[in-house]
Design a protein around this motif. Structure first.
Motif, PDB file in Angstrom:
ATOM      1  N   THR A   1       0.831  -1.207   0.000  1.00 59.11           N
ATOM      2  CA  THR A   1       0.000   0.000   0.000  1.00 59.11           C
ATOM      3  C   THR A   1       0.862   1.252   0.000  1.00 59.11           C
ATOM      4  O   THR A   1       0.618   2.203  -0.756  1.00 59.11           O
ATOM      5  CB  THR A   1      -0.936  -0.002   1.227  1.00 59.11           C
ATOM      6  N   ALA A   2       1.880   1.260   0.840  1.00 54.54           N
ATOM      7  CA  ALA A   2       2.747   2.431   0.935  1.00 54.54           C
ATOM      8  C   ALA A   2       3.457   2.709  -0.385  1.00 54.54           C
ATOM      9  O   ALA A   2       3.487   3.862  -0.864  1.00 54.54           O
ATOM     10  CB  ALA A   2       3.765   2.233   2.051  1.00 54.54           C
ATOM     11  N   PHE A   3       4.022   1.684  -1.000  1.00 49.93           N
ATOM     12  CA  PHE A   3       4.771   1.902  -2.240  1.00 49.93           C
ATOM     13  C   PHE A   3       3.852   2.302  -3.388  1.00 49.93           C
ATOM     14  O   PHE A   3       4.188   3.189  -4.179  1.00 49.93           O
ATOM     15  CB  PHE A   3       5.565   0.652  -2.605  1.00 49.93           C
TER      16      PHE A   3
ATOM     17  N   LEU B   1      19.596   5.054   1.296  1.00 54.69           N
ATOM     18  CA  LEU B   1      20.475   4.794   2.434  1.00 54.69           C
ATOM     19  C   LEU B   1      21.019   6.098   3.010  1.00 54.69           C
ATOM     20  O   LEU B   1      21.042   6.299   4.228  1.00 54.69           O
ATOM     21  CB  LEU B   1      21.614   3.871   2.005  1.00 54.69           C
ATOM     22  N   GLU B   2      21.425   7.008   2.129  1.00 56.28           N
ATOM     23  CA  GLU B   2      22.049   8.250   2.593  1.00 56.28           C
ATOM     24  C   GLU B   2      21.039   9.257   3.126  1.00 56.28           C
ATOM     25  O   GLU B   2      21.308   9.958   4.114  1.00 56.28           O
ATOM     26  CB  GLU B   2      22.851   8.879   1.449  1.00 56.28           C
ATOM     27  N   GLU B   3      19.880   9.340   2.489  1.00 60.27           N
ATOM     28  CA  GLU B   3      18.922  10.391   2.828  1.00 60.27           C
ATOM     29  C   GLU B   3      17.768   9.916   3.707  1.00 60.27           C
ATOM     30  O   GLU B   3      17.175  10.722   4.422  1.00 60.27           O
ATOM     31  CB  GLU B   3      18.354  11.014   1.542  1.00 60.27           C
ATOM     32  N   ALA B   4      17.426   8.623   3.627  1.00 54.66           N
ATOM     33  CA  ALA B   4      16.308   8.105   4.421  1.00 54.66           C
ATOM     34  C   ALA B   4      16.765   7.119   5.478  1.00 54.66           C
ATOM     35  O   ALA B   4      15.948   6.671   6.289  1.00 54.66           O
ATOM     36  CB  ALA B   4      15.273   7.440   3.500  1.00 54.66           C
ATOM     37  N   SER B   5      18.021   6.751   5.452  1.00 54.12           N
ATOM     38  CA  SER B   5      18.569   5.749   6.381  1.00 54.12           C
ATOM     39  C   SER B   5      17.785   4.440   6.296  1.00 54.12           C
ATOM     40  O   SER B   5      17.470   3.812   7.304  1.00 54.12           O
ATOM     41  CB  SER B   5      18.575   6.296   7.820  1.00 54.12           C
ATOM     42  N   VAL B   6      17.481   4.036   5.071  1.00 54.57           N
ATOM     43  CA  VAL B   6      16.818   2.755   4.809  1.00 54.57           C
ATOM     44  C   VAL B   6      17.683   1.981   3.816  1.00 54.57           C
ATOM     45  O   VAL B   6      18.048   2.500   2.748  1.00 54.57           O
ATOM     46  CB  VAL B   6      15.402   2.941   4.229  1.00 54.57           C
ATOM     47  N   ALA B   7      18.033   0.753   4.176  1.00 51.57           N
ATOM     48  CA  ALA B   7      18.894  -0.073   3.322  1.00 51.57           C
ATOM     49  C   ALA B   7      18.043  -1.023   2.488  1.00 51.57           C
ATOM     50  O   ALA B   7      17.304  -1.850   3.026  1.00 51.57           O
ATOM     51  CB  ALA B   7      19.880  -0.870   4.169  1.00 51.57           C
TER      52      ALA B   7
ATOM     53  N   CYS C   1       8.699   2.720   5.472  1.00 55.86           N
ATOM     54  CA  CYS C   1       7.821   3.167   4.389  1.00 55.86           C
ATOM     55  C   CYS C   1       7.594   4.672   4.449  1.00 55.86           C
ATOM     56  O   CYS C   1       7.571   5.353   3.414  1.00 55.86           O
ATOM     57  CB  CYS C   1       6.486   2.418   4.456  1.00 55.86           C
ATOM     58  N   VAL C   2       7.427   5.194   5.650  1.00 51.44           N
ATOM     59  CA  VAL C   2       7.260   6.638   5.810  1.00 51.44           C
ATOM     60  C   VAL C   2       8.516   7.366   5.362  1.00 51.44           C
ATOM     61  O   VAL C   2       8.461   8.369   4.625  1.00 51.44           O
ATOM     62  CB  VAL C   2       6.921   6.981   7.273  1.00 51.44           C
ATOM     63  N   ARG C   3       9.677   6.868   5.792  1.00 52.70           N
ATOM     64  CA  ARG C   3      10.936   7.504   5.402  1.00 52.70           C
ATOM     65  C   ARG C   3      11.112   7.501   3.881  1.00 52.70           C
ATOM     66  O   ARG C   3      11.538   8.498   3.293  1.00 52.70           O
ATOM     67  CB  ARG C   3      12.114   6.778   6.048  1.00 52.70           C
ATOM     68  N   ILE C   4      10.811   6.363   3.252  1.00 54.61           N
ATOM     69  CA  ILE C   4      10.974   6.258   1.790  1.00 54.61           C
ATOM     70  C   ILE C   4      10.050   7.232   1.080  1.00 54.61           C
ATOM     71  O   ILE C   4      10.453   7.953   0.145  1.00 54.61           O
ATOM     72  CB  ILE C   4      10.718   4.805   1.329  1.00 54.61           C
ATOM     73  N   ALA C   5       8.782   7.288   1.495  1.00 56.12           N
ATOM     74  CA  ALA C   5       7.828   8.196   0.854  1.00 56.12           C
ATOM     75  C   ALA C   5       8.251   9.658   1.014  1.00 56.12           C
ATOM     76  O   ALA C   5       8.190  10.446   0.043  1.00 56.12           O
ATOM     77  CB  ALA C   5       6.439   7.980   1.453  1.00 56.12           C
ATOM     78  N   GLU C   6       8.704  10.017   2.207  1.00 55.02           N
ATOM     79  CA  GLU C   6       9.126  11.385   2.443  1.00 55.02           C
ATOM     80  C   GLU C   6      10.375  11.730   1.613  1.00 55.02           C
ATOM     81  O   GLU C   6      10.476  12.830   1.052  1.00 55.02           O
ATOM     82  CB  GLU C   6       9.392  11.615   3.926  1.00 55.02           C
TER      83      GLU C   6
END
Length: 414
Positions: A321-323, A369-375, A403-408
């Motif tokens: 849903t998020a993606f 990884l650099e901007e959302a800290s998600v690997a 998911c929130v970090r990626i969307a933002e």
């Protein structure tokens, strides 16, 4: 100058070198991403790692108790090279009960994880130039294992329009006189796409016309499936291929036993014997304690699977849903496994703060990884771009935060 027994010689200046075969092999991209994420964590960053395919559930209690009993009972010595007779009998029963496949224990191989079983088979059968058909997207290790064994990976692109699956016609076009193996993985890592019995039957009909081609089927995610999708394996769907199929599986994923390192396979006795020879000169037997634990896993209750699959499906749907609600991303619904393989095609060409352009899925994964800290792992590591893979085998609250970090982060791209 050196003197050897009175003879003066010129000093050698040649440095030691690695094998030319190794130069064609990449380190595992998933492991590389995980290491980078861990390094950022050591620097104090709150990195959410979605790159590694490891269930966050614990090994079932009855399995751990069996391992403890094995230790207390003195089962800490060498075993038969490719598995104890007791474990092989449990595997024979598993194949019979769950898959409708009839093997003798002479047709069973046990290795230190599924990866060793696959590698043993390739090393035992490939000569230089032999071809191995690998549908893409593929698990990252398949092509490199083929290269290490001296073979030639033949990558067949299977895009989203094909459901990330190999068609009978594409298989027919890929087969040549040098083809030795076809690799099938269902449900798939990285896409979660699963082959139906009808789709396997169509592939089987093509293979019947090419008796030199064997099939290596990786069923590691057999028990992790959703929405009523029914698992099938090609040796059961097309019995006439039975003597040409190596049916591979293991306890890592369904039983949350990644660290125990037990994989297994059923196949023709001549191949199993050759694989044992390879293993006898590399690792010898898998851990005796892990083998005892695997017996408990394969012969014990499976009621925990339904509960865990329900949690996996909840996590899958949360991320889907998020993606699919994030402009520039889209994702197909997987049949099984615990991965999503979203397209980031809509992000290509966008610009980061500072002006850097997202030109590839590698750029996008680096940006997250650099901007959302998600690997995450870029899709090109699996042979298909521009996509990225996430594992949703992690705590639900961490997935939601990711998911929130990626969307933002995507919203900040120009």
């Amino acid at each position: 100058m050196n003197e050897v027994r009175g003879i003066t010689t010129e000093a050698t200046t040649a440095a030691p070198t690695l094998s030319s075969r190794l130069s064609a092999v990449r380190p595992s991209p998933t492991i590389a991403i995980t290491r980078l994420a861990n390094e950022l964590r050591r620097q104090g960053r709150d990195v959410i790692g979605l790159s590694q395919g490891e269930p966050d559930f614990d090994t079932p209690r009855h399995v751990k108790e069996a391992a403890k009993a094995a230790i207390d009972g003195g089962q800490t010595k060498y075993t038969d090279v490719d598995g104890t007779p007791e474990l092989k009998r449990a595997i024979v029963q598993k194949f019979s009960t769950e898959n409708g496949l009839s093997y003798d224990i002479s047709q069973i191989s046990v290795g230190t994880g599924g990866k060793q079983v696959l590698y043993n088979a390739l090393c035992a059968t490939l000569d230089e130039g032999d071809e191995v058909i690998i549908p893409a997207p593929y698990w990252v290790s398949y092509p490199d294992m083929v290269l290490l064994a001296g073979g030639k990976p033949v990558i067949v692109s299977c895009g989203e329009a094909e459901g990330f699956k190999l068609s009978a016609e594409a298989l027919r076009r890929a087969i040549t006189a040098r083809t030795k193996w076809l690799v099938l993985n269902s449900p798939s890592n990285p896409t979660g796409a699963g082959y139906s019995a009808a789709e396997l039957d169509a592939l089987g009909r093509v293979l019947l016309d090419h008796p030199q081609v064997m099939v290596l089927t990786d069923d590691m995610y057999e028990h992790i499936r959703y929405d009523g999708w029914e698992f099938a394996t090609i040796a059961a769907v097309e019995p006439r291929l039975f003597d040409r199929v190596l049916t591979c599986n293991g306890v890592s994923k369904a039983y949350a036993m990644t660290g125990w390192r037990i994989g297994y396979a059923g196949g023709p006795a001549w191949l199993i014997k050759a694989m044992a020879t390879i293993q006898s000169q590399s690792t010898t037997n898998p851990s005796s304690v892990s083998q005892a634990a695997a017996i408990a896993a394969l012969t014990g209750p499976l009621d925990f699977l339904a509960e865990r699959n329900a949690v996996f499906q909840e996590r899958r749907d949360l991320c889907l849903t998020a993606f699919n609600n994030t402009p520039g991303l889209s994702c197909r619904t997987p049949d099984g496994a615990f991965y999503l393989f979203p397209s980031c095609a809509g992000m290509i060409g966008r610009r980061r703060a500072g002006g850097r352009t997202i030109d590839t899925d590698v750029d996008f994964a680096t940006f997250l990884l650099e901007e959302a800290s998600v690997a995450v792992v870029p899709g090109s590591a699996f042979g298909l771009a521009p996509y990225f893979r996430i594992s949703f085998a992690t705590a639900t609250e961490r997935l939601s935060a990711a998911c929130v970090r990626i969307a933002e982060a995507c919203g900040r791209l120009a």
